[in-house]
Design a protein around this motif. Structure first.
Motif, PDB file in Angstrom:
ATOM      1  N   HIS A 262      69.130  23.050  24.588  1.00  0.00           N
ATOM      2  CA  HIS A 262      68.865  22.647  23.206  1.00  0.00           C
ATOM      3  C   HIS A 262      70.025  21.849  22.615  1.00  0.00           C
ATOM      4  CE1 HIS A 262      65.437  25.365  23.350  1.00  0.00           C
ATOM      5  NE2 HIS A 262      65.057  24.908  22.175  1.00  0.00           N
ATOM      6  N   GLU A 265      70.145  18.349  23.970  1.00  0.00           N
ATOM      7  CA  GLU A 265      69.052  17.540  23.424  1.00  0.00           C
ATOM      8  C   GLU A 265      69.216  17.305  21.920  1.00  0.00           C
ATOM      9  OE1 GLU A 265      65.528  19.664  24.474  1.00  0.00           O
ATOM     10  OE2 GLU A 265      65.596  19.075  26.587  1.00  0.00           O
ATOM     11  N   GLY A 266      70.358  17.744  21.356  1.00  0.00           N
ATOM     12  CA  GLY A 266      70.624  17.531  19.944  1.00  0.00           C
ATOM     13  C   GLY A 266      69.802  18.417  19.028  1.00  0.00           C
ATOM     14  N   ARG A 267      69.403  19.613  19.513  1.00  0.00           N
ATOM     15  CA  ARG A 267      68.543  20.500  18.730  1.00  0.00           C
ATOM     16  C   ARG A 267      69.236  21.834  18.422  1.00  0.00           C
ATOM     17  NH1 ARG A 267      63.481  21.914  21.265  1.00  0.00           N
ATOM     18  NH2 ARG A 267      64.369  21.559  23.322  1.00  0.00           N
ATOM     19  N   ASP A 270      67.732  24.189  15.848  1.00  0.00           N
ATOM     20  CA  ASP A 270      66.532  24.950  16.202  1.00  0.00           C
ATOM     21  C   ASP A 270      66.836  26.331  16.788  1.00  0.00           C
ATOM     22  OD1 ASP A 270      64.995  22.819  15.374  1.00  0.00           O
ATOM     23  OD2 ASP A 270      64.784  21.969  17.393  1.00  0.00           O
TER      24      ASP A 270
END
Length: 321
Positions: A262, A265-267, A270
């Motif tokens: 995550h 993926e730049g998340r 979240d």
């Protein structure tokens, strides 16, 4: 009565009483004095072992609550391991490490007496809904930062500040207690491993807990201080995400892989625990995540030392609103 006395003396001999005297003498000047209890002392302070807390017993010593812990059958096979554990623990003094107060070798299995930490484990505070409702203040982002810094300080002390460098070997959120003030106390020292003077690693039987254990250590059997760093990184991920180290997902099995994916993926947003997402800044969360990411790198040489981790966490705490 005579038979009981003979039995106590046999237990004392079999449990390494003479070796303990020798080891404590070797640590003289480096250790905190611990009390050597008789079997009758333990019966008295534990009210004849009537107040059981899981596999241990609660008691009163000098008007303070204590825990009486029975060592395992496996430890009993090799009394030298138990004696070494007692001697090493007597040399440890840190405010974020549970204190060994004494021991008894007159019982069938050696018994250790620790200070009692009343407020449950860090794992319970992160993952147990009922516990969360009872002590919600301990789960705030500010308190998570504090606990993380305290654990890092304790493990850094074991690695660098103790008379003999020590690797915990089973660092996990279940082995961190919180006292009545929410202060972290590291426990679980039956697996500790001193690193010989002049060495940075030791080959040993692989121990640890699924989801926390250093994959390099599992693969090679070579234990270093960086193995604790990896396990601590998993605790940091628990504190940031509120998730267990082994997760139920069709895509991911381990929290480490879930988190790293995550972030890459730049998340990051979240995966932050919704209970703290409004309490800190993204600058703090990102800095915290970066420390955790470095701790759980696959190659031990790429991980920071616990002293570096503790320093970085102190800086992040200063950014807290």
């Amino acid at each position: 009565m005579k038979r009981e006395k003979i039995l106590r003396e046999c237990n004392l001999h079999n449990n390494g009483g003479l070796l303990l005297q020798k080891q404590l003498f070797l640590f003289k000047g480096k250790s905190n004095p611990i009390r050597i209890f008789s079997a009758r002392d333990l019966e008295k302070l534990s009210n004849n072992y009537t107040n059981q807390v899981f596999a241990n017993f609660k008691g009163i010593l000098d008007d303070r609550e204590v825990i009486v812990k029975r060592t395992s059958e496996k430890s009993h096979i090799d009394s030298e391991d138990v004696i070494n554990e007692i001697a090493v623990l007597s040399s440890i003094h840190h405010k974020n490490i549970v204190k060994l107060l004494g021991c008894c070798l007159e019982t069938e299995l050696p018994m250790l007496v620790y200070e009692f930490i009343p407020n449950g484990t860090l794992s319970e505070h992160i993952h147990c809904e009922q516990q969360q409702r009872q002590v919600a203040n301990l789960l705030s982002w500010k308190h998570r930062l504090r606990v993380a810094t305290e654990i890092a300080s304790a493990i850094s002390y074991l690695h660098c500040g103790a008379p003999t460098p020590i690797v915990h070997r089973d660092l996990k959120s279940q082995n961190v207690m919180l006292d009545e003030n929410g202060t972290a106390k590291v426990i679980g020292f039956s697996t500790l491993m001193p690193i010989p003077v002049g060495k940075t690693s030791v080959e040993t039987d692989i121990l640890g807990t699924y989801g926390y254990a250093d994959p390099e250590y599992i693969r090679t059997g070579v234990l270093t201080e960086k193995s604790d760093v990896y396990s601590f990184g998993v605790i940091l991920l628990e504190l940031l995400t509120g998730r267990l180290p082994v997760i139920k997902s069709d895509t991911f099995r381990y929290l480490v892989k879930y988190f790293v994916t995550h972030v890459e993926e730049g998340r990051l947003v979240d995966v932050i625990d919704v209970r703290i997402s409004d309490e800190g800044t993204m600058e703090q969360f990102q800095a915290f995540a970066e420390v955790a990411m470095r701790c759980v790198r696959g190659e031990s040489e790429e991980r920071p030392t616990m002293m570096e981790v503790a320093q970085e966490l102190r800086v992040i705490r200063r950014l807290a609103p």
